[in-house]
Design a protein around this motif. Structure first.
Motif, PDB file in Angstrom:
ATOM      1  N   ALA A 148      -3.008  -3.405  -8.894  1.00 41.27           N
ATOM      2  CA  ALA A 148      -3.349  -4.308  -7.782  1.00 41.27           C
ATOM      3  C   ALA A 148      -2.414  -4.085  -6.603  1.00 41.27           C
ATOM      4  O   ALA A 148      -2.849  -4.057  -5.438  1.00 41.27           O
ATOM      5  CB  ALA A 148      -3.277  -5.758  -8.256  1.00 41.27           C
ATOM      6  N   TYR A 149      -1.125  -3.901  -6.880  1.00 38.59           N
ATOM      7  CA  TYR A 149      -0.149  -3.675  -5.804  1.00 38.59           C
ATOM      8  C   TYR A 149      -0.396  -2.337  -5.111  1.00 38.59           C
ATOM      9  O   TYR A 149      -0.324  -2.240  -3.878  1.00 38.59           O
ATOM     10  CB  TYR A 149       1.273  -3.730  -6.359  1.00 38.59           C
ATOM     11  N   ILE A 150      -0.677  -1.304  -5.901  1.00 43.55           N
ATOM     12  CA  ILE A 150      -0.935   0.018  -5.310  1.00 43.55           C
ATOM     13  C   ILE A 150      -2.215  -0.007  -4.474  1.00 43.55           C
ATOM     14  O   ILE A 150      -2.260   0.524  -3.354  1.00 43.55           O
ATOM     15  CB  ILE A 150      -1.028   1.090  -6.415  1.00 43.55           C
ATOM     16  N   ALA A 151      -3.264  -0.631  -5.023  1.00 49.03           N
ATOM     17  CA  ALA A 151      -4.532  -0.728  -4.287  1.00 49.03           C
ATOM     18  C   ALA A 151      -4.345  -1.539  -3.003  1.00 49.03           C
ATOM     19  O   ALA A 151      -4.907  -1.198  -1.950  1.00 49.03           O
ATOM     20  CB  ALA A 151      -5.601  -1.371  -5.160  1.00 49.03           C
ATOM     21  N   GLY A 152      -3.546  -2.609  -3.063  1.00 41.96           N
ATOM     22  CA  GLY A 152      -3.265  -3.399  -1.868  1.00 41.96           C
ATOM     23  C   GLY A 152      -2.522  -2.599  -0.823  1.00 41.96           C
ATOM     24  O   GLY A 152      -2.810  -2.702   0.378  1.00 41.96           O
ATOM     25  N   LEU A 153      -1.582  -1.780  -1.263  1.00 49.44           N
ATOM     26  CA  LEU A 153      -0.826  -0.935  -0.330  1.00 49.44           C
ATOM     27  C   LEU A 153      -1.735   0.074   0.352  1.00 49.44           C
ATOM     28  O   LEU A 153      -1.674   0.256   1.577  1.00 49.44           O
ATOM     29  CB  LEU A 153       0.292  -0.217  -1.085  1.00 49.44           C
TER      30      LEU A 153
END
Length: 311
Positions: A148-153
């Protein structure tokens, strides 16, 4: 052919609510109250989850990250809005506007993905209870949250680069509480077709994709609940999902209104109210929703309060 002189924008002037100077102080106090409630509520939720072992479950692990994101999400815009109210406007440099846009998109995208993951968690808990511990392992949750964090970035990088390759010229006034996409599009000059297409693709991969996961998960949950023979059993099972379903409806509903509609001829005042709701009010409401409508959280809160009284 005569050439038109166009002044490129190097800074942005936020003018939301400046047409009502008499409301500046009351609105400042309202935003301050909401922001402090947001910080206390979400920090309290994170602390409660860490302190009570009964809340060391995949659902509350995801909820603790959602609470952290809500703090960050709100902090990107609310302090600036309060300063803008006292100063009757706020001037942002081009770089600061880019940074705010990136951070807001980053935290907002992660919120979307976390809500979708929480819906999947509820699906596994209700529809595959015997496999829940096997599927939602600690390694799996860490993988989900990291994803989720990588996709958000990635979403934030793509959206920010796309938005700020647009050419802004002429009027630099943004009738909004922060640097967001709809008001920025109003300041563009020249052809913005390519950027708008990329923005639409972003919307498809963040909002609808998260919503599809959520809706499909809840369709399976509803089918599973309807198969439960007793009314009491159905009510008890559904009660484990109501908090998340309420939070999802509020968050996605306002974002759909802002981003998945025709942005031409928008009413600025209407957009200001909606932007305040999803940047300020929803992060404050989430801990209240999960505490007031969740038996486990209420019991954990009573336990902590009783410890404080005894000490």
């Amino acid at each position: 052919m005569a050439k038109t002189n166009l002044t490129l924008v190097t800074e942005f002037l936020l003018i939301a609510f400046t047409e009502y100077p008499e409301l500046a102080v009351p609105l400042f106090h309202l935003f301050l109250f909401i922001y402090l409630t947001t910080l206390l509520g979400n920090l309290g939720m994170i602390t409660l989850i860490r302190m009570d072992r009964r809340l060391h479950t995949p659902m509350y692990f995801l909820l603790s990250h959602l609470s952290f994101m809500d703090i960050c999400y709100s902090s990107v815009t609310v302090p600036q809005t309060m300063a803008m109210l006292l100063e009757h406007g706020a001037t942002l440099s081009y770089t600061r506007c880019v940074a705010q846009f990136f951070l807001f998109t980053f935290f907002g995208s992660i919120d979307c993905y976390l809500l979708a993951l929480m819906a999947y968690d509820r699906y596994v808990a209700v529809c595959q209870p015997l496999l829940y511990v096997t599927i939602m392992t600690q390694r799996a949750r860490l993988g989900f949250v990291t994803g989720a964090y990588i996709a958000g970035l990635l979403s934030a990088l793509v959206r920010t680069v796309t938005a700020f390759t647009l050419t802004f010229c002429g009027n630099n006034e943004i009738d909004f509480i922060f640097c967001d996409l709809p008001p920025l599009l109003k300041l563009t000059c020249g052809d913005s077709y390519t950027q708008e297409m990329v923005i639409i693709v972003f919307a498809i991969f963040v909002l609808p994709a998260s919503m599809v996961v959520t809706v499909v998960s809840y369709l399976f949950i509803i089918v599973a609940i309807l198969r439960i023979p007793s009314a009491g059993g159905r009510a008890k099972t559904f009660s484990t999902c109501t908090s998340h379903l309420t939070a999802v409806s509020l968050f996605f509903g306002t974002l759909i209104f802002m981003y998945l509609r025709d942005n031409s001829g928008q009413a600025s005042e209407q957009d200001q109210v909606v932007s305040v709701f999803y940047t300020t009010v929803i992060p404050m409401l989430n801990p209240l929703i999960y505490s007031l409508r969740n038996k486990e959280v209420k019991e954990a809160l009573r336990k902590v309060l009783s410890r404080i009284k005894l000490s």
